[in-house]
Design a protein around this motif. Structure first.
Motif, PDB file in Angstrom:
ATOM      1  N   ILE A   1      20.445  37.739  -2.551  1.00  0.00           N
ATOM      2  CA  ILE A   1      20.958  38.964  -2.579  1.00  0.00           C
ATOM      3  C   ILE A   1      20.345  39.487  -0.790  1.00  0.00           C
ATOM      4  CG2 ILE A   1      20.992  41.627  -3.023  1.00  0.00           C
ATOM      5  CD1 ILE A   1      22.006  39.569  -5.126  1.00  0.00           C
TER       6      ILE A   1
ATOM      7  N   ASP B   1      22.337  44.365   1.775  1.00  0.00           N
ATOM      8  CA  ASP B   1      23.717  45.500   1.349  1.00  0.00           C
ATOM      9  C   ASP B   1      24.337  45.369   0.207  1.00  0.00           C
ATOM     10  OD1 ASP B   1      24.602  43.026   1.592  1.00  0.00           O
ATOM     11  OD2 ASP B   1      26.437  43.079   2.120  1.00  0.00           O
ATOM     12  N   GLY B   2      23.045  44.760  -0.770  1.00  0.00           N
ATOM     13  CA  GLY B   2      23.644  44.374  -2.032  1.00  0.00           C
ATOM     14  C   GLY B   2      24.714  43.329  -2.156  1.00  0.00           C
ATOM     15  N   LYS B   3      24.390  42.566  -1.507  1.00  0.00           N
ATOM     16  CA  LYS B   3      25.927  41.365  -1.787  1.00  0.00           C
ATOM     17  C   LYS B   3      25.153  40.291  -2.435  1.00  0.00           C
ATOM     18  CE  LYS B   3      29.763  43.851  -0.893  1.00  0.00           C
ATOM     19  NZ  LYS B   3      31.745  44.112  -1.253  1.00  0.00           N
TER      20      LYS B   3
ATOM     21  N   ASN C   1      29.698  40.497  -4.473  1.00  0.00           N
ATOM     22  CA  ASN C   1      29.603  41.267  -5.361  1.00  0.00           C
ATOM     23  C   ASN C   1      28.624  40.608  -6.514  1.00  0.00           C
ATOM     24  OD1 ASN C   1      30.208  43.799  -4.122  1.00  0.00           O
ATOM     25  ND2 ASN C   1      31.919  43.953  -5.517  1.00  0.00           N
ATOM     26  N   PRO C   2      27.758  41.151  -6.858  1.00  0.00           N
ATOM     27  CA  PRO C   2      26.673  40.375  -7.716  1.00  0.00           C
ATOM     28  C   PRO C   2      27.524  40.346  -8.848  1.00  0.00           C
ATOM     29  CG  PRO C   2      25.694  42.505  -6.673  1.00  0.00           C
ATOM     30  CD  PRO C   2      26.755  42.196  -6.129  1.00  0.00           C
TER      31      PRO C   2
END
Length: 126
Positions: A49, A52-54, A68-69
């Motif tokens: 991860i 940037d949270g991606k 995206n997760p």
């Protein structure tokens, strides 16, 4: 070189309420996970991860997939071509850190951030 010694636990199947305990007990903690379809890719080899949270997933053919997760908005972020790359998300630039590897299959950064370790599978070395 540090080698891990395998933990030798004997698990024997029994019947009744005294079936498996400790290291042999069934693991149900991951039972609610959902697999993300990587379509025509082979892998992932590694996942992380990003800040940037991606979710980033490195595939066998060198593609680094960003999504995206939950698996939505999947895109090929870059193809490494067997090179070790560094990406600066603030500047949007990517540079080659090292090249000439025979299947660079795994990297790790030292805890102080000053050393990069690369596993080179094709030549059996770090």
């Amino acid at each position: 070189m540090l080698l891990a010694r395998p933990h030798r636990t004997r698990c024997t199947g029994r019947t009744g309420s005294d079936r498996f305990h400790g290291a042999c007990a069934p693991n149900t903690r991951l039972s609610g996970l959902r697999a993300i379809d990587v379509r025509n890719e082979v892998g992932p080899e590694h996942i992380a991860i990003g800040p940037d949270g991606k979710l980033y997933a490195a595939m066998m053919r060198g593609n680094l997939i960003r999504m995206n997760p939950d698996g939505s908005e999947r895109e090929i972020f870059i193809n490494t071509g067997g090179r070790v790359l560094a990406h600066d998300p603030t500047k949007g630039t990517t540079r080659i850190v090292a090249h000439g590897f025979s299947f660079a299959n795994g990297i790790a950064l030292s805890s102080d951030g000053h050393s990069l370790f690369v596993n080179e599978t094709g030549r059996y070395r770090l």
